[in-house]
Design a protein around this motif. Structure first.
Motif, short mmCIF file in Angstrom:
data_model
loop_
_atom_site.label_atom_id
_atom_site.label_comp_id
_atom_site.label_asym_id
_atom_site.label_seq_id
_atom_site.Cartn_x
_atom_site.Cartn_y
_atom_site.Cartn_z
N ARG A 1 0.82 -1.22 0.00
CA ARG A 1 0.00 0.00 0.00
C ARG A 1 0.85 1.26 0.00
O ARG A 1 0.56 2.22 -0.71
CB ARG A 1 -0.94 0.01 1.21
CG ARG A 1 -2.05 -1.00 1.09
CD ARG A 1 -2.95 -0.95 2.28
NE ARG A 1 -4.24 -0.53 1.76
CZ ARG A 1 -5.30 -0.39 2.48
NH1 ARG A 1 -5.27 -0.58 3.77
NH2 ARG A 1 -6.44 -0.03 1.93
N ARG B 1 -7.94 -1.67 -11.31
CA ARG B 1 -9.29 -1.25 -10.91
C ARG B 1 -10.33 -1.88 -11.84
O ARG B 1 -11.35 -2.41 -11.39
CB ARG B 1 -9.38 0.27 -10.93
CG ARG B 1 -10.49 0.81 -10.07
CD ARG B 1 -10.39 2.32 -9.87
NE ARG B 1 -9.24 2.78 -9.14
CZ ARG B 1 -9.05 2.65 -7.81
NH1 ARG B 1 -9.97 2.04 -7.08
NH2 ARG B 1 -7.98 3.11 -7.23
N GLN C 1 -4.40 3.33 -2.91
CA GLN C 1 -4.10 2.38 -1.85
C GLN C 1 -5.25 1.42 -1.58
O GLN C 1 -5.03 0.30 -1.11
CB GLN C 1 -3.66 3.11 -0.58
CG GLN C 1 -2.30 3.74 -0.75
CD GLN C 1 -1.79 4.46 0.48
OE1 GLN C 1 -2.47 4.54 1.50
NE2 GLN C 1 -0.59 5.00 0.38
N ASP C 2 -6.47 1.82 -1.91
CA ASP C 2 -7.62 0.93 -1.72
C ASP C 2 -7.53 -0.32 -2.60
O ASP C 2 -8.16 -1.33 -2.31
CB ASP C 2 -8.92 1.67 -2.03
CG ASP C 2 -9.03 2.07 -3.50
OD1 ASP C 2 -8.12 2.76 -4.01
OD2 ASP C 2 -10.02 1.68 -4.15
N TYR D 1 -2.91 -8.92 -6.92
CA TYR D 1 -3.19 -7.48 -6.87
C TYR D 1 -1.91 -6.69 -6.64
O TYR D 1 -1.74 -5.60 -7.18
CB TYR D 1 -4.21 -7.16 -5.79
CG TYR D 1 -5.62 -7.60 -6.12
CD1 TYR D 1 -5.94 -8.24 -7.30
CD2 TYR D 1 -6.65 -7.36 -5.23
CE1 TYR D 1 -7.23 -8.64 -7.59
CE2 TYR D 1 -7.95 -7.74 -5.51
CZ TYR D 1 -8.24 -8.38 -6.68
OH TYR D 1 -9.53 -8.76 -6.96
N LYS E 1 -6.64 -3.55 -0.64
CA LYS E 1 -7.38 -3.96 0.56
C LYS E 1 -7.39 -5.48 0.66
O LYS E 1 -7.44 -6.03 1.74
CB LYS E 1 -8.78 -3.36 0.61
CG LYS E 1 -9.68 -3.77 -0.52
CD LYS E 1 -11.01 -3.01 -0.46
CE LYS E 1 -11.78 -3.22 -1.75
NZ LYS E 1 -12.57 -2.08 -2.09
N ARG E 2 -7.34 -6.17 -0.48
CA ARG E 2 -7.05 -7.61 -0.51
C ARG E 2 -5.57 -7.72 -0.84
O ARG E 2 -5.16 -7.53 -1.98
CB ARG E 2 -7.86 -8.32 -1.59
CG ARG E 2 -9.14 -8.91 -1.09
CD ARG E 2 -9.81 -9.80 -2.12
NE ARG E 2 -9.29 -11.15 -2.08
CZ ARG E 2 -9.29 -11.97 -3.12
NH1 ARG E 2 -9.77 -11.60 -4.27
NH2 ARG E 2 -8.80 -13.18 -3.00
N ASN E 3 -4.78 -8.03 0.16
CA ASN E 3 -3.33 -8.01 0.00
C ASN E 3 -2.84 -9.35 -0.55
O ASN E 3 -2.16 -10.11 0.14
CB ASN E 3 -2.67 -7.68 1.35
CG ASN E 3 -1.22 -7.34 1.21
OD1 ASN E 3 -0.80 -6.82 0.18
ND2 ASN E 3 -0.44 -7.64 2.22
#
Length: 185
Positions: free
Chosen positions: A11, A40, A19-20, A29, A23-25
């Motif tokens: 992030r 996105r 940074q959103d 991604y 959110k699934r690290n």
């Protein structure tokens, strides 16, 4: 294990407005975040498939597992073993998918068998055969059939991204590969 071809981002490596995206690290991604706008859009279609499509989730997840199994994509296969269980796929269902893939009989329903066959045909032959498509069209609404084709096509793209970028399986997902090993080449 090969190293990913580009570094995984965290992030703090991203601009605040992106940074959103992590959110699934997960490593997929973390790799695609090198192109925030692409991630996105990519993630938007993935979210539609998982949460907004009206396709039966069990059928969907077994079709995705079929793509992962057939392409030997450790990442996709391991992630979707975990995800599929959240959507009602049983261990017997996974064993049935493997049996069907190996040309052995299973107790899976005819529509699931046809969806798995479509996933195999779309993965190896580019398109589902006329016979498979007709069988699915007789069992599914046009919307469901379209969503199934989109799902199989999307996950065929995903496995190609994963393998080309050499994205590694996170430690938390290794256990799924041990539980349901992929066939060796």
């Amino acid at each position: 294990m090969k190293m990913a071809r580009v570094p995984y981002l965290d992030r703090e490596n991203l601009a605040p407005e992106n940074q959103d995206l992590l959110k699934r690290n997960i490593n997929l991604y973390r790799t695609l975040a090198h192109s925030p706008n692409a991630l996105r859009r990519f993630s938007g279609l993935g979210q539609f498939i998982r949460f907004d499509s009206k396709l039966d989730p069990r059928l969907r997840e077994l079709a995705i597992l079929q793509v992962g199994w057939l392409t030997r994509s450790k990442y996709e296969y391991s992630h979707h073993i975990k995800i599929s269980r959240d959507f009602g796929v049983s261990d017997d269902d996974i064993r049935g998918m493997i049996a069907e893939s190996e040309g052995r009989p299973s107790d899976l329903e005819p529509v699931i068998k046809a969806a798995l066959r479509a996933a195999r045909e779309m993965t190896t032959d580019l398109a589902a055969s006329d016979a498979t498509f007709a069988e699915l069209a007789a069992a599914l609404s046009t919307e469901h059939l379209t969503d199934l084709v989109i799902t199989i096509g999307f996950y065929n793209a995903v496995v190609r991204i994963l393998e080309t970028m050499q994205i590694g399986v996170e430690d938390d997902y290794q256990k799924y590969l041990e539980e349901f090993p992929l066939p060796s080449d």
